[in-house]
Motif scaffolding. Structure first.
Motif, mmCIF file in Angstrom:
data_model
loop_
_atom_site.group_PDB
_atom_site.id
_atom_site.type_symbol
_atom_site.label_atom_id
_atom_site.label_comp_id
_atom_site.label_asym_id
_atom_site.label_seq_id
_atom_site.Cartn_x
_atom_site.Cartn_y
_atom_site.Cartn_z
ATOM 1 N N LEU A 245 -19.852 -22.071 -47.769
ATOM 2 C CA LEU A 245 -20.226 -23.472 -47.932
ATOM 3 C C LEU A 245 -21.156 -23.687 -49.117
ATOM 4 O O LEU A 245 -21.389 -24.827 -49.532
ATOM 5 N N ALA A 246 -21.668 -22.599 -49.691
ATOM 6 C CA ALA A 246 -22.463 -22.734 -50.910
ATOM 7 C C ALA A 246 -21.592 -23.207 -52.068
ATOM 8 O O ALA A 246 -22.090 -23.809 -53.027
ATOM 9 N N ALA A 247 -20.301 -22.920 -51.994
ATOM 10 C CA ALA A 247 -19.330 -23.396 -52.993
ATOM 11 C C ALA A 247 -18.054 -23.750 -52.247
ATOM 12 O O ALA A 247 -17.060 -23.028 -52.318
ATOM 13 N N PRO A 248 -18.051 -24.858 -51.504
ATOM 14 C CA PRO A 248 -16.954 -25.136 -50.566
ATOM 15 C C PRO A 248 -15.653 -25.518 -51.258
ATOM 16 O O PRO A 248 -15.636 -26.007 -52.380
ATOM 17 N N ARG A 249 -14.568 -25.262 -50.538
ATOM 18 C CA ARG A 249 -13.237 -25.679 -50.965
ATOM 19 C C ARG A 249 -12.590 -26.433 -49.798
ATOM 20 O O ARG A 249 -12.973 -26.246 -48.649
ATOM 21 N N TRP B 259 -19.448 -34.743 -44.328
ATOM 22 C CA TRP B 259 -19.537 -33.424 -44.958
ATOM 23 C C TRP B 259 -18.923 -33.407 -46.349
ATOM 24 O O TRP B 259 -19.127 -32.450 -47.088
ATOM 25 N N CYS B 260 -18.172 -34.437 -46.689
ATOM 26 C CA CYS B 260 -17.489 -34.473 -47.981
ATOM 27 C C CYS B 260 -17.204 -35.933 -48.321
ATOM 28 O O CYS B 260 -16.586 -36.644 -47.515
ATOM 29 N N ALA B 261 -17.647 -36.379 -49.488
ATOM 30 C CA ALA B 261 -17.467 -37.787 -49.852
ATOM 31 C C ALA B 261 -16.000 -38.170 -49.930
ATOM 32 O O ALA B 261 -15.624 -39.303 -49.599
ATOM 33 N N GLU B 262 -15.149 -37.207 -50.324
ATOM 34 C CA GLU B 262 -13.734 -37.510 -50.501
ATOM 35 C C GLU B 262 -13.049 -37.892 -49.194
ATOM 36 O O GLU B 262 -12.030 -38.578 -49.203
ATOM 37 N N ASN B 263 -13.577 -37.463 -48.039
ATOM 38 C CA ASN B 263 -12.872 -37.772 -46.798
ATOM 39 C C ASN B 263 -13.104 -39.205 -46.325
ATOM 40 O O ASN B 263 -12.565 -39.612 -45.288
#
Length: 207
Positions: free
Chosen positions: A118-122, A171-175
């Protein structure tokens, strides 16, 4: 750490956790501090399995399941409707139709490798989830609950629900754009046997 001694047995025998200077071991140390009862229990089961079976090319079902949860596990504390939707991998219902219910939910990360990633999430980053209490609890309460609810026989069956964590609201702006969940390479449908198995664990252990 003594050469030739399995890591899990060393931790169990000494009560100490060897660490290297990297994110993986850093997060493992943090999880030990936050979930000491759970980590000790899982470590004891691993050490006992090694003592009984030795170290081989294959870990065996219990050690394998413990490793999966220890490295990549999470607990979803949420209303039953969310837990049921996750067990069924009903992604649109889970993240769109029931989105307001996520205000009453908490996804607690237990796996230290998952924290490292999660330090560099995909987008495809996926947790192996156990269903927890329906009401979110603080870390100490969750630790005690896990230590009492985990069962070796259930763990051997790997009763985990896969959850792409970047799909969790907030947890993610895109969602925020619901098209985010249309990616079938990430949000995959369940086979009937999978949703039945995962749902049975929730019914057996959730408080």
């Amino acid at each position: 750490m003594e050469k030739g001694v399995p890591y899990e047995q060393f931790v169990h025998a000494t009560g100490t956790v060897p660490t290297r200077d990297n994110l993986h071991d850093f997060f493992n140390g943090l999880i030990w501090l936050h979930y000491p009862q759970t980590k000790r229990l899982l470590n004891r089961w691993q050490a006992e399995a090694i003592a009984a079976q030795g170290i081989g090319a294959v870990r065996g079902p219990l050690r394998d399941a413990i490793t999966v949860f220890d490295e990549n596990g999470a607990v979803l504390m949420a209303p039953a409707a969310l837990q049921e939707a996750l067990a069924a991998r009903a992604w649109r219902r889970l993240f769109v139709d029931l989105r307001p219910l996520w205000k009453e939910a908490r996804l607690a990360i237990v796996g230290h490798a998952l924290l490292e990633q999660l330090a560099a999430p995909r987008k495809s980053l996926t947790a192996h989830v156990l269903m927890g209490p329906c009401t979110p609890a603080d870390t100490a309460v969750l630790d005690a609950w896990l230590a009492g609810a985990l069962d070796p026989a259930q763990l051997r069956e790997k009763p985990f629900a896969p959850l792409p964590v970047l799909g969790v609201p907030g947890w993610c702006a895109e969602n925020e754009n619901f098209c985010f969940y249309d990616d079938s390479s990430v949000f995959r449908s369940a086979r009937p046997a999978q949703s039945t198995q995962q749902g049975s664990l929730r019914a057996a252990t959730a408080a």
